[in-house]
Design a protein around this motif. Sequence first.
Motif, mmCIF file in Angstrom:
data_model
loop_
_atom_site.group_PDB
_atom_site.id
_atom_site.type_symbol
_atom_site.label_atom_id
_atom_site.label_comp_id
_atom_site.label_asym_id
_atom_site.label_seq_id
_atom_site.Cartn_x
_atom_site.Cartn_y
_atom_site.Cartn_z
ATOM 1 N N ALA A 1 26.207 -18.009 -44.893
ATOM 2 C CA ALA A 1 26.939 -19.213 -45.290
ATOM 3 C C ALA A 1 25.973 -20.292 -45.786
ATOM 4 N N VAL A 2 24.833 -20.435 -45.136
ATOM 5 C CA VAL A 2 23.841 -21.428 -45.555
ATOM 6 C C VAL A 2 23.328 -21.089 -46.952
ATOM 7 N N GLY A 3 23.070 -19.817 -47.208
ATOM 8 C CA GLY A 3 22.638 -19.398 -48.540
ATOM 9 C C GLY A 3 23.655 -19.750 -49.599
ATOM 10 N N ARG A 4 24.933 -19.549 -49.286
ATOM 11 C CA ARG A 4 26.013 -19.900 -50.218
ATOM 12 C C ARG A 4 26.032 -21.406 -50.479
ATOM 13 N N GLU B 1 20.788 -35.632 -48.110
ATOM 14 C CA GLU B 1 20.624 -36.745 -47.173
ATOM 15 C C GLU B 1 21.981 -37.137 -46.595
ATOM 16 N N ASP B 2 21.975 -37.545 -45.354
ATOM 17 C CA ASP B 2 23.153 -38.136 -44.719
ATOM 18 C C ASP B 2 23.131 -39.621 -45.068
ATOM 19 N N LEU C 1 25.878 -31.283 -40.623
ATOM 20 C CA LEU C 1 25.191 -32.536 -40.341
ATOM 21 C C LEU C 1 23.890 -32.289 -39.572
ATOM 22 N N THR C 2 23.927 -31.414 -38.584
ATOM 23 C CA THR C 2 22.733 -31.088 -37.801
ATOM 24 C C THR C 2 21.656 -30.494 -38.701
ATOM 25 N N MET C 3 22.043 -29.607 -39.609
ATOM 26 C CA MET C 3 21.083 -29.002 -40.531
ATOM 27 C C MET C 3 20.478 -30.041 -41.464
ATOM 28 N N ARG D 1 33.578 -28.017 -36.263
ATOM 29 C CA ARG D 1 32.357 -27.291 -35.897
ATOM 30 C C ARG D 1 31.463 -27.094 -37.122
ATOM 31 N N LEU D 2 32.026 -26.661 -38.242
ATOM 32 C CA LEU D 2 31.237 -26.444 -39.455
ATOM 33 C C LEU D 2 30.641 -27.756 -39.964
#
Length: 79
Positions: A8-11, A62-63, A50-52, A44-45
Motif C-alpha cells: 500500500a505504501v508503494g502504491r 509534509e503535515d 500521518l505517523t509515516m 486507522r489508515l
Amino acid sequence: MKRLDDHAVGRLVRRLAERPPGEFHFPEIYGAGWDDLYVGDKVRLGRDFLTMVRAGRLPGVEDTGRKRAGGRIYRWRGR
C-alpha cells in the motif's frame, strides 16, 4: 482492520509521484475504494499515514497541521 503495508505504501508513493506539488487530503492519494471502507478502517489508515509522514518515511510530504472539510491537509513538495 486495514493497515498501510509495504504494498500500500508503494502504491501511495507512486500516486504522489504522479501529482503536481500542492496540498491534498489523504483520501485523494488513497484512491478508489476509500468510500467503501468502514469508518474505523479510514481512521486507522489516516493515522498510519500521518505517523509515516511525521517519521519522514514519505519524503516530500509534509503535515500542514491544518484540517479542512473534515480531514487533515498535507503538502506534497514533489521530488
